[in-house]
Write an enzyme that holds these catalytic residues in place. Structure first.
Site, short mmCIF file in Angstrom:
data_model
loop_
_atom_site.label_atom_id
_atom_site.label_comp_id
_atom_site.label_asym_id
_atom_site.label_seq_id
_atom_site.Cartn_x
_atom_site.Cartn_y
_atom_site.Cartn_z
N ARG A 87 0.81 -1.22 0.00
CA ARG A 87 0.00 0.00 0.00
C ARG A 87 0.84 1.27 0.00
O ARG A 87 0.33 2.34 -0.30
CB ARG A 87 -0.93 0.01 1.22
CG ARG A 87 -1.97 -1.09 1.20
CD ARG A 87 -2.92 -0.95 2.38
NE ARG A 87 -3.96 -1.97 2.37
CZ ARG A 87 -4.94 -2.04 3.25
NH1 ARG A 87 -5.01 -1.14 4.23
NH2 ARG A 87 -5.85 -2.98 3.18
N ARG B 215 -21.34 -3.15 2.08
CA ARG B 215 -20.85 -4.49 1.71
C ARG B 215 -20.74 -5.42 2.92
O ARG B 215 -20.55 -4.99 4.06
CB ARG B 215 -19.49 -4.39 1.02
CG ARG B 215 -18.37 -3.95 1.93
CD ARG B 215 -17.04 -4.03 1.21
NE ARG B 215 -15.96 -3.45 2.02
CZ ARG B 215 -14.69 -3.45 1.66
NH1 ARG B 215 -14.34 -3.99 0.52
NH2 ARG B 215 -13.78 -2.90 2.45
N ARG C 36 -16.99 -5.96 7.75
CA ARG C 36 -15.66 -5.60 8.23
C ARG C 36 -15.75 -4.51 9.28
O ARG C 36 -16.59 -3.60 9.18
CB ARG C 36 -14.79 -5.14 7.06
CG ARG C 36 -14.43 -6.25 6.13
CD ARG C 36 -13.69 -5.79 4.89
NE ARG C 36 -12.62 -4.84 5.17
CZ ARG C 36 -11.66 -4.53 4.30
NH1 ARG C 36 -11.65 -5.12 3.11
NH2 ARG C 36 -10.74 -3.65 4.59
N ARG D 233 -9.08 6.19 4.69
CA ARG D 233 -8.32 5.28 3.85
C ARG D 233 -8.21 5.79 2.42
O ARG D 233 -7.18 5.60 1.76
CB ARG D 233 -8.98 3.89 3.87
CG ARG D 233 -8.88 3.18 5.22
CD ARG D 233 -9.66 1.89 5.21
NE ARG D 233 -9.13 0.95 4.24
CZ ARG D 233 -9.82 -0.09 3.77
NH1 ARG D 233 -11.06 -0.31 4.22
NH2 ARG D 233 -9.30 -0.90 2.89
#
Length: 724
Positions: A216, A251, A279, A290
């Site tokens: 990342r 999600r 999550r 993020r």
């Protein structure tokens, strides 16, 4: 009209091209679900002329297709897919969506069946190495399993590895959970160590890997390069920030299949909604944080991999995204690769289905047991070491060994023979390290013997065989006695792992039955079944118990048999790693049975001993795999599992059927009223082979005999007895 004309002209061009192909081959290649060029032309004319109302709608949607003609040079097997894309069956063999879905798919989700049709595995392992990058929630978790399945590479997701640790409740999991809740990245050295350990294991070394969402930062990318972890290509999934935020807020994933659902983009079936997992970091604040981190740091990562990056639009349907990704990765697939190993499904299918007839529509349990025990012991002689029987060696290999210079010193050998004077049969025997006095000396003597065998080409390995990967591994394995081994005691010697099949030493393992017991549901037990990843070196893509593992690990860089690790501890660790079973359930893990079998390979006799454990589970519990070794989990009724053994044995790893039959016997699903019951029960464990091993030579050397006589004389004199 222009739209209709364009489609008609395109279809004519396709028709002209199709004339160049072999009609017979094309008829075999194109499945009923695919649309041929002539059918396309007929449909367009019919819609435009016969049904005026629809004639203006459908052609308009068809005109928006991305028609591409990508004919592979010299490939006669190229066929036209539903998107007008010419694709080689040599690289892909799949059924497309039905005719009515010929246009670009609507929505973004797909079913498990559609995903499996789109990602049919290749017939060879290619060793491709891929980094799958992108914004958070850009589709990496959806695309990575599809890529891993098709190209048989290992899916490595640092997120999944850490989430599995969180579910288990380990110390690493607790640390990772704190970072994830706050939207922070874990320390680079910690994550790099996890990734390095995983990519160094045998399945990654031979089959390749796909890194999901890692690295990342440019620091992580440089650290990977310093550790020798370099990709063949980088796929960058791009999705608008607005869609990323909307996806993240809704999600959830099914832990048993890995499919990601969303109330708007990919609604979950009602029956699995209660099992979906969200999550901990999918909150608006963390998502925004993020995204900002991604925009600030990832540009430098792209620059570092400049020339290797291909950007793919991931805001379209997930299977269309996979099509685009596959076009990129197909360019990196090597022309040569290793054959997919271990007794593939077609071999099992041929063994079981060939003799079938109308009066015998399915195989019997005894057929399955006999298949796993296919061997002829008459062509082998026992192997002993240190006064104990440790295995079997083929007579042909033993005969070749007799020309080695170390015979008499590092080993002694006698083949089966007949005494010319008495006519009595004399059985052969291979005794390793006859003069060695300790485990270290026996290990050293056998190591010298193995080196000489390699120099003479006696340890031959066929490329593509299922033992190919472990054949190059010099890791030392402990060897115990064949009968009633004491695993807490010191082993007789250590042998290189690659030599074990040649000397027929037993291999040990554990299987864990994940069971939802009948009294918790409707009276019939249910069993959790795992589907092995396509990247597994042994039996890829076949069904297995929820957890199965060798005693110790065969993974590169890890001890094959860790001293002090019991079978129960091995079962606990494997259950945590492969199915994310937490400590509360593992307290109920109980030893249940033993299954053993012996079969013949190109190397010699192999004996496998499996220690079986039962793990009662709640019907609401769901397993989750984080290390990429399991494609999906299924909860099936025991009788359905048994029917599958008999009707579809080619779908199962052979020893998994033995363990399943053993469970059915113990729980009364196979009874004395069933055919062959006594033989089934007795055949689940191979009978012991008693070998009278010669006493170690060092027990009777002249010097030691002298000392023994003197001591006996002293003891007699002290007692005052009279002796001759």
């Amino acid at each position: 009209k222009d739209s209709v004309l364009r489609v008609v002209v395109t279809a004519r061009e396709c028709g002209e091209r199709s004339e160049l192909r072999d009609r017979k081959q094309a008829s075999k290649s194109i499945s009923p679900s695919r649309m041929s060029a002539s059918r396309s032309l007929a449909l367009c004319i019919f819609l435009a002329i016969s049904i005026p109302t629809i004639g203006w709608v459908v052609p308009a949607s068809l005109s928006g297709l991305n028609w591409r003609y990508d004919i592979l040079p010299g490939d006669k097997n190229s066929v036209m897919t539903g998107h007008g894309l010419w694709r080689s069956q040599k690289y892909r063999a799949r059924s497309r969506l039905p005719l009515v879905q010929m246009e670009r798919r609507k929505g973004m989700g797909s079913t498990l069946e559609e995903r499996n049709l789109e990602s049919v595995p290749t017939v060879k392992t290619n060793g491709i190495k891929v980094i799958l990058a992108g914004k958070p929630c850009s589709g990496k978790g959806t695309q990575a399993p599809l890529i891993a399945r098709k190209y048989r590479c290992v899916h490595i997701s640092t997120g999944d590895l850490l989430r599995a640790e969180v579910r288990v409740g380990s110390e690493l999991g607790e640390t990772a959970e704190k970072f994830m809740k706050e939207g922070k990245l874990l320390p680079d050295d910690l994550v790099i160590s996890i990734v390095k350990k995983r990519v160094s294991q045998d399945d990654c070394v031979h089959n390749g890997w796909i890194l999901d969402g890692f690295p990342r930062t440019v620091g992580q990318a440089r650290a990977m390069h310093d550790e020798g972890i370099d990709p063949d290509c980088v796929i960058l999934l791009n999705r608008p920030d607005e869609m990323v935020i909307e996806w993240c807020e809704g999600r959830a994933f099914d832990p048993t299949t890995g499919i990601i659902y969303h109330p708007k983009f990919n609604p979950a079936p009602p029956e699995i909604e209660k099992f979906l997992v969200r999550r901990v970091d999918d909150t608006p604040h963390v998502i925004q944080q993020r995204l900002e981190q991604y925009h600030e740091t990832f540009t430098e990562v792209i620059e570092l991999y400049k020339g290797m990056v291909t950007e793919v639009n991931s805001s379209q349907h997930e299977l269309d995204v996979f099509d685009d990704v596959s076009q990129v990765l197909d360019k990196f697939v090597p022309t040569k690769g290793f054959d997919v190993a271990p007794i593939r499904a077609d071999r099992i299918r041929n063994r079981f289905l060939a003799p079938r007839s109308d009066d015998k529509p399915s195989v019997s349990y005894l057929d399955i047991i006999e298949y796993c025990n296919t061997h002829d012991i008459s062509g082998y002689i026992p192997v002993t070491c240190g006064g104990a029987h440790i295995g079997f060696v083929g007579e042909s290999l033993a005969a070749e060994m007799m020309i080695l210079p170390s015979i008499g010193e590092k080993f002694t050998c006698a083949l089966d023979s007949c005494n010319p004077l008495t006519g009595d049969f004399q059985s052969g025997l291979l005794d390793l390290a006859p003069f060695a006095k300790s485990q270290e000396e026996r290990t050293e003597a056998v190591a010298i013997l193995v080196e000489q065998m390699e120099e003479r080409g006696l340890l031959r390995v066929e490329t593509g065989n299922r033992e190919h990967a472990r054949s190059a591994d010099d890791t030392l394995c402990p060897v115990f006695g064949y009968q009633n081994p004491d695993f807490k005691a010191e082993p007789i010697l250590h042998m290189p792992q690659k030599t074990l099949p040649f000397f027929g030493t037993p291999l040990y393992g554990i299987h864990v039955n994940g069971i939802v017991e009948g009294f918790r549901s409707d009276g019939e037990d249910q069993m959790w079944i795992s589907k092995r990843s396509q990247s597994k070196l042994a039996y890829p893509g076949l069904l297995d118990q929820m957890v199965s593992h060798h005693q110790g690990s065969r993974r590169r860089g890890e001890n094959v048999w860790q001293p002090g690790i019991t079978f129960l501890e091995n079962a606990v660790r494997a259950a945590q790693r492969e199915a994310s079973v937490n400590a509360n359930y593992l307290l109920q893990l109980r030893s249940a049975s033993i299954v053993s079998y012996r079969y013949e390979t190109a190397y010699g006799l192999e004996t496998k001993v499996l220690f079986v454990y039962d793990l009662p589970l709640h019907e609401e519990w769901r397993p989750f795999n984080g290390d990429g070794e399991v494609d999906q989990f299924q909860l099936q009724r025991i009788r359905k599992v048994l029917r599958s053994f008999q009707k579809e044995p080619e779908l199962w790893k052979p020893n998994a059927m033995l363990v399943g039959i053993d469970y059915a016997v113990r729980r009364g699903y196979i009874t004395p009223d069933d055919a062959d019951y006594p033989q089934i029960v007795s055949s689940l464990r191979i009978p012991p082979t008693i070998v009278d091993a010669p006493p170690p030579v060092h027990c009777r050397t002249p010097h030691e005999n002298t000392i023994k006589i003197l001591r006996e004389s002293e003891s007699v004199a002290d007692s005052g007895s009279v002796s001759d």
